[in-house]
Design a protein around this motif. Structure first.
Motif, PDB file in Angstrom:
ATOM      1  N   ASP A   1       0.724   1.192   8.719  1.00 37.12           N
ATOM      2  CA  ASP A   1       0.847   2.640  10.145  1.00 37.12           C
ATOM      3  C   ASP A   1      -0.892   1.882  10.961  1.00 37.12           C
ATOM      4  OD1 ASP A   1       2.634   3.584   9.330  1.00 37.12           O
ATOM      5  OD2 ASP A   1       1.114   4.339   7.805  1.00 37.12           O
TER       6      ASP A   1
ATOM      7  N   LYS B   1       5.993   1.656  15.560  1.00 33.96           N
ATOM      8  CA  LYS B   1       6.175   0.629  14.035  1.00 33.96           C
ATOM      9  C   LYS B   1       7.299   1.742  12.938  1.00 33.96           C
ATOM     10  CE  LYS B   1       5.289   2.163   9.451  1.00 33.96           C
ATOM     11  NZ  LYS B   1       5.372   2.959   8.962  1.00 33.96           N
TER      12      LYS B   1
ATOM     13  N   GLY C   1       0.813   0.955   2.151  1.00 32.38           N
ATOM     14  CA  GLY C   1       0.742   2.115   3.331  1.00 32.38           C
ATOM     15  C   GLY C   1       0.935   1.194   5.108  1.00 32.38           C
TER      16      GLY C   1
ATOM     17  N   LYS D   1       0.943  11.369   2.668  1.00 33.95           N
ATOM     18  CA  LYS D   1       1.387   9.979   2.774  1.00 33.95           C
ATOM     19  C   LYS D   1       1.998   9.802   4.189  1.00 33.95           C
ATOM     20  CE  LYS D   1       5.314   9.362   0.439  1.00 33.95           C
ATOM     21  NZ  LYS D   1       6.336   8.322   0.205  1.00 33.95           N
TER      22      LYS D   1
HETATM   23 MG    MG Z   1       4.242   4.683   5.034  1.00 36.35          MG
END
Ligand code: MG
Ligand code: ADP
Ligand code: ASP
Length: 420
Positions: free
Chosen positions: A154, A7, A151, A209
């Motif tokens: 992920d 990723k 986010g 994060k």
């Molecule tokens: Mg991130």
């Protein structure tokens, strides 16, 4: 030969040149004989821009259209990555969430993945193709585009890795692993060669994060080996593990049993923008807390730290809790407009900082909390709230001391890089 899901986060695909650099990492893995699937984020800053446009169009927009707009950044990078890989002679094509398909529930803006059909990806991987999948997005039971929350790429990557039975999932980002604390705040932070799922879960929930919380939960549940590494490394350089031996650079997130030497404290985290709300003189009787937090839950407000004082005479008490700054007004409104909740007054403030120390070693070592309070007292930092769990202690402090507190605790627990 291994099957790998890689990723690339926003800074790793920030422009076409960066996408080319990321693609060279993919090429290296393909040439080593591995099957590789790629998951991409949008270019850094793009998702913020899209969110801004939606809010500019209407403050009261339909959440389904928010997702249609905000999920589009990943489609651009997936297509560009497939083009760049193809140009390098690697068979590749892009997949939007709905094309895989990545099924989610219909909680638009914060959807949860409910299942991924691996058939098409599996077929491509076996044929030596590199599928490039949009992170962050999926499709709801009503056939609408959903996004997984900020986010969220992920989480897409780990879910794809679990679905296709990958040997590991590599998260390429702009730092070369998980550090003892945010290396941008504490330059003396050290990279961890391994961290347990549980510690990583706490660190992610408490403000680190570098990985989305849900991605760590999924990796833990499905036993996906997760590696955090840098896309800024030279793709053609020999692959060396943190100890200098041939292997995968970065930090391995794995089962606690795989970690020989357990630290008492592995990391320090910082989460800013925490608002504190106190209800004074609420009735001290069964059901009051249920009413208060029920009213907040009904408005989907996530409450974090909670403290209830013991009342002197058993009649009234104070309850204090924290919510994200952005939810402060909504929370106050929910309480003020609920007739079941009786109290003398509401007081509160925004802009607190939550500092936490995390480590599985806390299970077997007493005194971590008290030494943390001492270290903060030595710097003259006042603690407003405290919460603990088996492997973490958190305190709420004034925002202006946040960085000082993180640095002080980092040094206090011996986490500073030697010779730094
Ligand atoms: Mg991130
Ligand atoms: P991406 O766009 O690749 O998903 P993120 O910005 O989401 O990247 O996450 C990487 C950032 O996380 C780093 O730049 C770093 O500043 C931050 N970070 C916070 N805490 C940590 C930590 N303990 N270890 C490593 N990075 C951290
Ligand atoms: N592009 C999305 C975001 O900025 C998802 C991600 O980067 O993981 O939140």
């Amino acid at each position: 030969m291994a099957r790998i899901v890689v990723k690339f986060g926003g800074t790793s695909v920030a422009n076409v040149e960066r996408i080319r650099q990321a693609a060279r990492h993919v090429k290296r893995e393909v040439e080593a004989g591995n099957e590789v699937a790629v998951v991409v984020s949008a270019m850094s800053g793009k998702t913020n821009e899209l969110v801004g446009w939606v809010n500019e169009a209407s403050k009261f927009h339909d959440a389904r259209e928010y997702d249609a707009v905000v999920g589009s950044g990943e489609q651009v990078t997936a297509g560009l990555m497939a083009i760049v890989l193809s140009e390098m002679g690697i068979q590749s094509r892009s997949f939007a969430g709905w094309q895989v398909p990545i099924h989610t529930d219909d909680a638009h803006g914060a959807a949860r993945i409910t299942g991924i059909d691996p058939t098409m990806l599996d077929e491509r991987l076996r044929q030596g193709w590199v599928p490039v999948i949009t992170g962050f997005q999926g499709i709801s039971p009503h056939q609408r585009i959903t996004t997984l929350g900020r986010g969220g790429s992920d989480t897409s990557a780990v879910a794809v890795a679990a679905a296709v039975g990958a040997d590991r999932c590599e998260i390429y980002t702009d730092v070369d692993g998980v550090y003892t604390t945010d290396p941008r705040i504490v330059p003396k932070a050290q990279r961890l060669s391994k961290i347990s799922f549980e510690e990583m879960l706490e660190m992610a929930s408490l403000g680190a994060k570098v990985l989305m919380i849900r991605s760590v939960e999924l990796a833990m549940a499905h036993k996906v080996r997760l590696v955090v590494r840098s896309s800024f490394d030279d793709p053609e350089a020999p692959q060396l593990a943190p100890d200098g031996t041939p292997g995968i650079p970065g930090t391995l997130v794995c089962d606690e049993d795989e970690i020989m030497e357990k630290q008492i404290v592995s990391g320090v985290t910082l989460a800013k923008s925490e608002a504190k709300i106190t209800l004074r003189d609420v009735k001290d009787k069964p059901g009051v807390a249920a009413d208060i937090f029920g009213a907040l839950a009904d408005r989907s407000i996530v409450v974090d730290m909670i403290v209830q004082n013991v009342s002197d005479d058993g009649s009234v008490t104070d309850i204090t809790f924290t919510v994200p700054d952005g939810e402060y007004e909504k929370a106050v409104d929910a309480l003020e407009n609920n007739k079941n909740i009786e109290y003398a007054k509401i007081v509160g403030s925004k802009g607190g900082a939550k500092i936490s120390v995390v480590g599985v070693g806390m299970r077997s070592h007493a005194g971590v909390a008290s030494s943390m309070f001492r270290a903060l007292a030595d710097k003259g930092i006042n603690i407003q709230l405290i919460t603990t769990s088996e492997i973490k202690t958190s305190v709420l402090i004034d925002d202006q001391y946040a960085e000082l507190a993180v640095r002080a605790l980092h040094t206090y627990y011996g986490l500073d890089k030697k010779n730094a």
